[in-house]
Scaffold this active site. Sequence first.
Site, PDB file in Angstrom:
ATOM      1  CB  CYS A 303      -0.543   0.172   1.459  1.00 35.56           C
ATOM      2  SG  CYS A 303       0.094   0.540   2.425  1.00 35.56           S
ATOM      3  CD  GLU A 482      -3.281  -1.062  11.427  1.00 35.91           C
ATOM      4  OE1 GLU A 482      -2.872  -1.326  10.072  1.00 35.91           O
ATOM      5  OE2 GLU A 482      -4.421  -2.020  11.531  1.00 35.91           O
TER       6      GLU A 482
HETATM    7  P1  NAD Z   1      -9.703  -5.649  -0.813  1.00 39.67           P
HETATM    8  O1  NAD Z   1     -10.299  -4.396  -0.380  1.00 39.67           O
HETATM    9  O2  NAD Z   1      -9.737  -6.638  -1.707  1.00 39.67           O
HETATM   10  O3  NAD Z   1      -9.824  -6.658   0.692  1.00 39.67           O
HETATM   11  C1  NAD Z   1      -9.379  -6.352   1.913  1.00 39.67           C
HETATM   12  C2  NAD Z   1     -10.131  -7.169   3.252  1.00 39.67           C
HETATM   13  O4  NAD Z   1     -11.761  -6.785   2.987  1.00 39.67           O
HETATM   14  C3  NAD Z   1     -10.192  -8.927   2.881  1.00 39.67           C
HETATM   15  O5  NAD Z   1      -9.847  -9.861   3.633  1.00 39.67           O
HETATM   16  C4  NAD Z   1     -11.039  -8.753   1.864  1.00 39.67           C
HETATM   17  O6  NAD Z   1     -12.217 -10.069   1.794  1.00 39.67           O
HETATM   18  C5  NAD Z   1     -12.477  -8.181   3.073  1.00 39.67           C
HETATM   19  N1  NAD Z   1     -13.306  -7.154   1.913  1.00 39.67           N
HETATM   20  C6  NAD Z   1     -13.097  -6.447   0.692  1.00 39.67           C
HETATM   21  N2  NAD Z   1     -14.623  -6.267   0.686  1.00 39.67           N
HETATM   22  C7  NAD Z   1     -15.230  -6.049   1.862  1.00 39.67           C
HETATM   23  C8  NAD Z   1     -16.318  -6.091   2.643  1.00 39.67           C
HETATM   24  N3  NAD Z   1     -17.309  -5.398   1.787  1.00 39.67           N
HETATM   25  N4  NAD Z   1     -16.522  -6.354   3.718  1.00 39.67           N
HETATM   26  C9  NAD Z   1     -16.440  -7.074   4.501  1.00 39.67           C
HETATM   27  N5  NAD Z   1     -15.140  -6.422   4.318  1.00 39.67           N
HETATM   28  C10 NAD Z   1     -14.401  -7.450   2.564  1.00 39.67           C
HETATM   29  O7  NAD Z   1      -7.790  -5.501  -0.404  1.00 39.67           O
HETATM   30  P2  NAD Z   1      -6.584  -6.799  -0.780  1.00 39.67           P
HETATM   31  O8  NAD Z   1      -7.213  -6.880  -2.543  1.00 39.67           O
HETATM   32  O9  NAD Z   1      -6.878  -7.764   0.107  1.00 39.67           O
HETATM   33  O10 NAD Z   1      -5.336  -5.797  -0.881  1.00 39.67           O
HETATM   34  C11 NAD Z   1      -5.526  -4.501  -1.728  1.00 39.67           C
HETATM   35  C12 NAD Z   1      -5.283  -3.497  -1.363  1.00 39.67           C
HETATM   36  O11 NAD Z   1      -5.446  -3.285   0.432  1.00 39.67           O
HETATM   37  C13 NAD Z   1      -4.679  -2.769  -1.544  1.00 39.67           C
HETATM   38  O12 NAD Z   1      -5.296  -1.412  -2.635  1.00 39.67           O
HETATM   39  C14 NAD Z   1      -4.193  -1.532  -0.729  1.00 39.67           C
HETATM   40  O13 NAD Z   1      -3.339  -0.820  -1.359  1.00 39.67           O
HETATM   41  C15 NAD Z   1      -4.381  -1.763   0.091  1.00 39.67           C
HETATM   42  N6  NAD Z   1      -3.847  -2.627   1.968  1.00 39.67           N
HETATM   43  C16 NAD Z   1      -3.099  -1.064   2.459  1.00 39.67           C
HETATM   44  C17 NAD Z   1      -2.840  -1.276   3.300  1.00 39.67           C
HETATM   45  C18 NAD Z   1      -2.631   0.278   4.642  1.00 39.67           C
HETATM   46  O14 NAD Z   1      -1.954   0.222   5.672  1.00 39.67           O
HETATM   47  N7  NAD Z   1      -3.061   1.420   3.758  1.00 39.67           N
HETATM   48  C19 NAD Z   1      -2.521  -1.552   3.795  1.00 39.67           C
HETATM   49  C20 NAD Z   1      -1.845  -3.197   3.184  1.00 39.67           C
HETATM   50  C21 NAD Z   1      -3.175  -3.273   1.581  1.00 39.67           C
END
Ligand code: NAD
Length: 501
Positions: A303, A482
């Site tokens: 991210c 965090e």
């Molecule tokens: P994602 O949003 O698809 O999923 C993240 C998590 O949320 C998963 O466990 C997923 O199953 C869950 N989820 C998705 N939709 C949901 C909903 N409607 N209700 C509840 N839970 C839900 O993201 P991803 O593909 O797993 O990860 C990549 C993304 O995460 C990128 O955009 C990245 O930048 C971001 N990220 C941010 C940070 C940060 O600290 N800002 C850190 C790591 C990753």
Amino acid sequence: MSSATDTTETPVDVRAQAVDALPPAAAYIAGTYRTGSGGHHTHRDPATGEELRSWSLSGPGEVDDAVGAAIPAQREWQGLEPGQRRDALLALAETVAAHAQTLAALVSLEMGMPLRASEAGVLAAVDWFRHYAGYADKIEGAVPAVGSPSRTLDYTRYAPYGVVAAIIPWNGPAMALALKVAPALAAGNAVVLKPSELAPFSSLYFGSLVTIAGLPNGLVNVVAGGAEVGARLCANPAVAMISFTGGSVGGRAVAEAAAARHVPTVLELGGKSASLVFPDCNVDRTAKLAAILGVAQNSGQGCFLPTRLLAQRSIYERTVEAVVAAAAKFRLGSPFDPGTTMGPVVDERARERILDTIAAAERRGDGRLVHGGRRATGGGLAGGNFIEPTIFADVDPASPLARDEVFGPVLAIIAFDDEADAVEIANGTSFGLAGYIWTSDLGRAHRLADALQAGYVSVNGMAALPAAAPFGGWKASGHGVEGGRHGLEEYLRIKNVHVQW
Ligand code: NAD
């Protein structure tokens, strides 16, 4: 922990150990594994395409039971003395440390991160547990100056929320869970942890470590599954706070679900962070680091990684050449091979999405493709999800390639004229997660640190999420933090008590 270069354990051994350690089921509730009753999922090794698990993910029943098991466990946890919670969290930290090799290998196996990086992530996770263990007996309120002291006492005290939902992505699961579970437990909460279906194993294994460490059964329950499992968790009336890390779309859905129940959230979302490179830095070294951080590191699936590189015009061509030269040396391969600098991307869907994004950027003319851009299949990589390190130069700052998160090994290089121009380009996306400044001019470093719209700014390096410092996004990168004291307070609510006599 033995290092990946130890001769006593060959790369094949470490991978085989991880396969042996794969958790048996997609839910861990009240101290035992439970077979999921949700959707079917086949998990493939991102590096080889080999099937690792074909199983049922957690379903609504497991989610509800996980929350149900967390309620009494939280009461028991909150009833302990603060020093007992501190000691229990220290025991958890040491248990994770003792199982670090297996945990790291599971991370590499499930989502493809090179083992050395997974190991560093697990050791950092241990540090987060140690750090927050130290807070468990230092949560204290204040005595505000209210009324006459001879007739009044007004004081504040902190309370945990109760059951907290921790929803994490797949791209660095051991770290991601520690960033949430450690402060949540230190604050006195129980946690239902929901890892992505794309990286479920390390979290489920972590659940078993909580039991081994002797914490109450049900204090940390794990339900692995997709968005629907997360949505079910967010809707559970006993979930009093939600900490979510993921993309913007999921983040919005979680925020809406939380708003419907008046439940607070921490949202750690995506980013399109920029490195700002000035002529007064060591340009060649910086370009090399920028290539590592912006392309090779976790194959761009991070991210806060600097996936845009902004270079001042006088050093622009030299920077592009140095970045390309560095990227040409990256070695794609098995996460378990100590010589690998870049692993695969997480799955076939991500691979195709990233390749489509590259093709669309080329078609639109967002920039000039100067390196990579294709799927890598040579040298035994054909079964995996490998993508060449991909560099676009002369990228239009207004183009989708410059503004949207790719979440793959794709770097966009952009020229700028002066400081003001650099800041305008850097701030010109909807995101506000991180910014990186490369300069030897102290005044410029502080000016730009102030001007960048981002929650995390690094000058001449990167600290990679230390436990003591707050990390969080601005703008579409989310809200809440965090790390450190601020990160602890996200998991506490304050009460004011006013007494008169
Ligand atoms: P994602 O949003 O698809 O999923 C993240 C998590 O949320 C998963 O466990 C997923 O199953 C869950 N989820 C998705 N939709 C949901 C909903 N409607 N209700 C509840 N839970 C839900 O993201 P991803 O593909 O797993 O990860 C990549 C993304 O995460 C990128 O955009 C990245 O930048 C971001 N990220 C941010 C940070 C940060 O600290 N800002 C850190 C790591 C990753």
